[in-house]
Motif scaffolding. Structure first.
Motif, PDB file in Angstrom:
ATOM      1  N   ALA A   1       0.836  -1.214   0.000  1.00 45.45           N
ATOM      2  CA  ALA A   1       0.000   0.000   0.000  1.00 45.45           C
ATOM      3  C   ALA A   1       0.867   1.259   0.000  1.00 45.45           C
ATOM      4  CB  ALA A   1      -0.935  -0.006   1.201  1.00 45.45           C
TER       5      ALA A   1
ATOM      6  N   ALA B   1       2.370   1.501  -3.501  1.00 44.10           N
ATOM      7  CA  ALA B   1       1.346   1.859  -4.483  1.00 44.10           C
ATOM      8  C   ALA B   1       0.966   3.331  -4.366  1.00 44.10           C
ATOM      9  CB  ALA B   1       0.110   0.968  -4.316  1.00 44.10           C
TER      10      ALA B   1
ATOM     11  N   THR C   1       1.486   6.088  -7.297  1.00 48.81           N
ATOM     12  CA  THR C   1       0.372   6.826  -7.895  1.00 48.81           C
ATOM     13  C   THR C   1       0.583   8.334  -7.809  1.00 48.81           C
ATOM     14  OG1 THR C   1      -0.953   6.669  -5.867  1.00 48.81           O
ATOM     15  CG2 THR C   1      -1.332   4.991  -7.567  1.00 48.81           C
TER      16      THR C   1
ATOM     17  N   ALA D   1       3.902   1.685  -8.072  1.00 42.04           N
ATOM     18  CA  ALA D   1       2.449   1.467  -8.003  1.00 42.04           C
ATOM     19  C   ALA D   1       2.083   0.034  -8.379  1.00 42.04           C
ATOM     20  CB  ALA D   1       1.713   2.456  -8.910  1.00 42.04           C
TER      21      ALA D   1
ATOM     22  N   ALA E   1       0.949  -2.701  -5.669  1.00 42.65           N
ATOM     23  CA  ALA E   1      -0.389  -3.293  -5.746  1.00 42.65           C
ATOM     24  C   ALA E   1      -0.307  -4.818  -5.807  1.00 42.65           C
ATOM     25  CB  ALA E   1      -1.138  -2.754  -6.965  1.00 42.65           C
TER      26      ALA E   1
END
Length: 175
Positions: A20, A23, A27, A66, A70
């Motif tokens: 997380a 990611a 992003t 990212a 993920a």
């Protein structure tokens, strides 16, 4: 009733937490989420940091973080996910290395930690509570570990080496 396996539960927590964070970080680069610069801002930053070509570097870093994050969180293609995230963090370590180790001084502590954690998860595997386990480890084979980490190491070495060479051409004192 089956008892929860503490090792697998611990891997789940470590995978989801690390994934997380990665990611979210990626992003920022790709989509500008969470206060990030998006592709345009990240491209400009990559150029300023000496990565060439800067847009390709921005996309690769964003996808490594990212996408790798993920996939780590899901426990899918875990060797490739861990290797991709670790490779992206190697580039970040190279940028922060001149400032020393500790993050409070701008050092490489944080990206090194994320990179080592992602690599460890990629090497140890996702555990029972993962999509890799649910798919009978189709994307988590021993040969994939070697291939993913070798590919990531070669790519990271090439990118970091090209950056160092370019910086040295502009400023012989740059490392």
């Amino acid at each position: 009733m089956a008892c929860l396996d503490r090792r697998d539960l611990g891997l789940l927590v470590l995978r989801v937490g690390t994934g997380a964070v990665l990611a979210a970080h990626g992003t920022q680069k790709l989509a500008g989420w969470f206060g990030g610069g998006g592709i345009e801002g990240t491209t400009a930053a990559m150029e300023a940091m000496g990565f060439h070509p800067p847009k390709h570097s921005a996309v690769a870093a964003g996808l490594g973080e990212a996408g790798g994050g993920a996939l780590l969180a899901l426990g899918l293609a875990t060797p490739a996910a861990g290797a991709a995230a670790a490779g992206a963090m190697a580039g970040a370590v190279a940028v922060h290395a001149p400032a020393g180790f500790f993050a409070q001084g701008g050092g490489y502590e944080y990206p090194a930690f994320l990179g080592f954690t992602a690599a460890a998860i990629g090497l140890i595997g996702p555990g029972r509570y993962s999509l890799d386990h649910a798919t009978r480890h189709v994307f988590n084979q021993p040969w994939m570990v070697a291939l993913a980490f070798a590919g990531s190491a070669v790519a990271a070495a090439a990118v970091v080496g090209r950056r160092a060479k370019g910086r040295a051409a502009v400023d012989p004192d740059a490392t």
